[in-house]
Design a protein around this motif. Structure first.
Motif, mmCIF file in Angstrom:
data_model
loop_
_atom_site.group_PDB
_atom_site.id
_atom_site.type_symbol
_atom_site.label_atom_id
_atom_site.label_comp_id
_atom_site.label_asym_id
_atom_site.label_seq_id
_atom_site.Cartn_x
_atom_site.Cartn_y
_atom_site.Cartn_z
ATOM 1 N N GLU A 1 0.834 -1.196 0.000
ATOM 2 C CA GLU A 1 0.000 0.000 0.000
ATOM 3 C C GLU A 1 0.868 1.245 0.000
ATOM 4 O OE1 GLU A 1 -2.147 0.219 3.794
ATOM 5 O OE2 GLU A 1 -0.661 -1.209 4.561
ATOM 6 N N ASN A 2 0.319 2.305 -0.552
ATOM 7 C CA ASN A 2 1.027 3.580 -0.565
ATOM 8 C C ASN A 2 1.051 4.191 0.826
ATOM 9 O OD1 ASN A 2 1.603 3.933 -3.448
ATOM 10 N ND2 ASN A 2 -0.622 3.999 -3.674
ATOM 11 N N ILE A 3 2.067 4.987 1.094
ATOM 12 C CA ILE A 3 2.096 5.828 2.279
ATOM 13 C C ILE A 3 1.651 7.216 1.812
ATOM 14 C CG2 ILE A 3 3.469 6.747 4.167
ATOM 15 C CD1 ILE A 3 3.164 3.723 4.183
ATOM 16 N N CYS A 4 0.719 7.802 2.519
ATOM 17 C CA CYS A 4 0.145 9.053 2.035
ATOM 18 C C CYS A 4 -0.027 10.083 3.152
ATOM 19 C CB CYS A 4 -1.195 8.791 1.345
ATOM 20 S SG CYS A 4 -2.407 7.941 2.377
ATOM 21 N N VAL A 5 -0.046 11.347 2.724
ATOM 22 C CA VAL A 5 -0.376 12.449 3.624
ATOM 23 C C VAL A 5 -1.870 12.703 3.474
ATOM 24 C CG1 VAL A 5 0.084 14.831 4.273
ATOM 25 C CG2 VAL A 5 1.900 13.451 3.247
ATOM 26 N N VAL A 6 -2.581 12.770 4.589
ATOM 27 C CA VAL A 6 -4.028 12.974 4.537
ATOM 28 C C VAL A 6 -4.411 14.166 5.405
ATOM 29 C CG1 VAL A 6 -4.556 10.545 4.072
ATOM 30 C CG2 VAL A 6 -4.421 11.345 6.425
ATOM 31 N N CYS A 7 -5.430 14.895 4.931
ATOM 32 C CA CYS A 7 -5.885 16.079 5.654
ATOM 33 C C CYS A 7 -7.340 16.351 5.280
ATOM 34 C CB CYS A 7 -5.018 17.279 5.279
ATOM 35 S SG CYS A 7 -5.310 18.753 6.278
ATOM 36 N N ALA A 8 -8.074 16.957 6.179
ATOM 37 C CA ALA A 8 -9.480 17.276 5.899
ATOM 38 C C ALA A 8 -9.596 18.444 4.927
ATOM 39 C CB ALA A 8 -10.215 17.602 7.198
ATOM 40 N N ASN A 9 -8.532 19.247 4.804
ATOM 41 C CA ASN A 9 -8.542 20.411 3.916
ATOM 42 C C ASN A 9 -7.495 20.247 2.814
ATOM 43 O OD1 ASN A 9 -10.423 21.854 5.699
ATOM 44 N ND2 ASN A 9 -8.661 22.012 7.081
ATOM 45 N N LYS A 10 -7.714 20.943 1.690
ATOM 46 C CA LYS A 10 -6.747 20.888 0.608
ATOM 47 C C LYS A 10 -5.392 21.415 1.073
ATOM 48 C CE LYS A 10 -9.722 21.114 -3.481
ATOM 49 N NZ LYS A 10 -10.058 21.860 -4.716
ATOM 50 N N PHE A 11 -4.336 20.813 0.567
ATOM 51 C CA PHE A 11 -2.992 21.210 0.979
ATOM 52 C C PHE A 11 -2.009 20.863 -0.138
ATOM 53 C CE2 PHE A 11 -3.380 16.769 1.900
ATOM 54 C CZ PHE A 11 -2.123 16.229 1.686
ATOM 55 N N GLU A 12 -0.806 21.363 -0.004
ATOM 56 C CA GLU A 12 0.299 20.990 -0.867
ATOM 57 C C GLU A 12 1.438 20.484 0.002
ATOM 58 O OE1 GLU A 12 1.502 23.862 -3.760
ATOM 59 O OE2 GLU A 12 -0.566 24.518 -4.150
ATOM 60 N N ILE A 13 2.214 19.562 -0.529
ATOM 61 C CA ILE A 13 3.300 18.959 0.243
ATOM 62 C C ILE A 13 4.242 20.021 0.795
ATOM 63 C CG2 ILE A 13 5.373 17.516 0.078
ATOM 64 C CD1 ILE A 13 2.881 15.866 0.273
ATOM 65 N N LYS A 14 4.520 21.051 0.019
ATOM 66 C CA LYS A 14 5.463 22.083 0.459
ATOM 67 C C LYS A 14 4.977 22.847 1.687
ATOM 68 C CE LYS A 14 3.717 25.586 -2.793
ATOM 69 N NZ LYS A 14 3.138 26.477 -1.775
ATOM 70 N N ASP A 15 3.661 22.761 1.970
ATOM 71 C CA ASP A 15 3.090 23.494 3.106
ATOM 72 C C ASP A 15 3.196 22.738 4.430
ATOM 73 O OD1 ASP A 15 2.287 25.555 1.388
ATOM 74 O OD2 ASP A 15 0.388 24.547 0.946
ATOM 75 N N LEU A 16 3.596 21.483 4.407
ATOM 76 C CA LEU A 16 3.521 20.643 5.611
ATOM 77 C C LEU A 16 4.284 21.199 6.825
ATOM 78 C CD1 LEU A 16 3.648 16.993 4.198
ATOM 79 C CD2 LEU A 16 1.659 18.408 4.765
ATOM 80 N N PRO A 17 5.479 21.747 6.670
ATOM 81 C CA PRO A 17 6.192 22.218 7.877
ATOM 82 C C PRO A 17 5.435 23.257 8.696
ATOM 83 C CG PRO A 17 7.717 22.045 6.039
ATOM 84 C CD PRO A 17 6.340 21.848 5.464
ATOM 85 N N ARG A 18 4.537 24.002 8.078
ATOM 86 C CA ARG A 18 3.799 25.027 8.835
ATOM 87 C C ARG A 18 2.409 24.550 9.271
ATOM 88 N NH1 ARG A 18 -0.032 27.514 5.874
ATOM 89 N NH2 ARG A 18 0.026 27.289 3.595
ATOM 90 N N LEU A 19 2.066 23.302 8.940
ATOM 91 C CA LEU A 19 0.778 22.736 9.352
ATOM 92 C C LEU A 19 0.961 21.837 10.565
ATOM 93 C CD1 LEU A 19 -0.706 21.733 5.850
ATOM 94 C CD2 LEU A 19 -1.087 23.854 7.142
ATOM 95 N N GLN A 20 -0.106 21.699 11.346
ATOM 96 C CA GLN A 20 -0.038 20.843 12.529
ATOM 97 C C GLN A 20 -0.198 19.373 12.130
ATOM 98 O OE1 GLN A 20 -2.984 22.504 15.289
ATOM 99 N NE2 GLN A 20 -1.290 23.430 16.403
ATOM 100 N N ARG A 21 0.643 18.542 12.715
ATOM 101 C CA ARG A 21 0.642 17.111 12.369
ATOM 102 C C ARG A 21 0.170 16.260 13.544
ATOM 103 N NH1 ARG A 21 5.982 14.180 9.955
ATOM 104 N NH2 ARG A 21 5.982 12.374 11.333
ATOM 105 N N ILE A 22 -0.650 15.274 13.226
ATOM 106 C CA ILE A 22 -1.096 14.287 14.210
ATOM 107 C C ILE A 22 -0.268 13.025 14.002
ATOM 108 C CG2 ILE A 22 -3.086 13.110 15.217
ATOM 109 C CD1 ILE A 22 -3.399 16.159 15.010
#
Length: 289
Positions: free
Chosen positions: A165-186
């Motif tokens: 299976e793929n490993i994926c980034v998931v979020c309830a809102n639209k996002f871009e990979i480059k934005d991840l450092p400034r977003l909160q991670r669970i």
């Protein structure tokens, strides 16, 4: 006269590993008084002191250490004798010892065992659940017949790929990979192989650490928190396959190769001489994961 039983050897084995009466009793589903009584009986039977209790747990005497080390050999020998006797019967019967990762135990194993039991009603199961690394070690030590593990392990004997299976980034809102450092991670508690895989990907793409705001116990819990808009998570795709209204981006290496996680069935070729193991392995190979 008290006779030392298999249960007593199991108590010695687990207590030697845990070095704690409470944890050992919990592991073996016993009360502390009952386990203490069994230890006293074992000491009387062999005429030696096995353990001393201290503020930091129990301490084994030299005689106790010797008996604890004998416990592993005794239990392995008993299992081998039991397996061979069951194997001499015309029908498939006996106890199948299975180790499975938490994800497989929650999502696949109940169905597998029920279907196999329908086909082979004289089979019983002894199931151990844990992190894939611990299950792998149990198989290596020949304490289980078959292991279901997730991730890449250096297993030189028999194996069968169940799924990837793929490993994926998931979020309830639209996002871009480059934005991840400034977003909160669970984050959630995960096997060290997956943790290593995600960590390597992160540092290949970013120069700053993730903003982890919460760590939960299971991937399922993590998924539910993400769907409520409290942050993003990095999860195996099977965890979110049936989730609606969620944004998902598969992660990949620098060369564009998708990062995938494999789930395996490992087993030792020698165990295929047992009817019960051979039947189970063939049964799993014919299943659709």
């Amino acid at each position: 006269m008290y006779c030392v039983e298999n249960r007593d050897w199991e108590i010695l084995r687990v207590l030697y590993k845990e070095r704690n009466i409470t944890k050992t009793a919990e592991t073996l589903y016993m009360t502390q008084p009952a386990m203490t009584k069994r230890l006293q009986h074992i000491e009387r039977e062999f005429g030696v002191a096995i353990v001393h209790r201290g503020k930091r747990g129990v301490h084994f005497t030299p005689q106790g250490e010797y008996l604890a080390k004998c416990a592993d050999d005794f239990l392995k020998l008993f299992s081998k004798v039991y397996d061979n006797l069951a194997n001499m019967q015309d029908k498939t019967q006996g106890t199948l010892r299975i180790g499975a990762s938490y994800f497989i135990t929650r999502n696949k194993l109940p169905e597998i065992l029920a279907l196999f039991k329908q086909k082979y009603p004289d089979v019983d199961f002894h199931v151990t659940t844990g992190w894939s690394r611990d299950i792998f070690n149990l198989l290596y030590a020949q304490e289980i017949h078959v292991a279901f593990v997730r991730g890449e392990y250096n297993w030189q004997d028999q194996k069968h790929l169940l799924m990837e299976e793929n490993i994926c980034v998931v979020c309830a809102n639209k996002f871009e990979i480059k934005d991840l450092p400034r977003l909160q991670r669970i984050d959630y508690k995960m096997d060290y192989k997956l943790k290593e895989l995600i960590s390597n990907w992160w540092w290949d793409n970013f120069s700053e650490p993730p903003a982890i705001c919460m760590e939960v116990d299971k991937s399922d819990t993590c998924r539910e928190i993400v769907t409520r808009g409290l942050g993003y998570a990095i999860l195996p795709s099977r965890v979110v396959d049936n989730v609606q209204d969620i944004y998902k981006i598969n992660i990949s290496r620098k060369d564009g190769t998708p990062i995938k996680r494999k789930t395996w069935m490992f087993y030792q070729g020698d165990f295929l001489e047992l009817k019960i193991v051979k039947a189970f392995v063939e049964f799993i190979k014919n299943m659709n994961f």
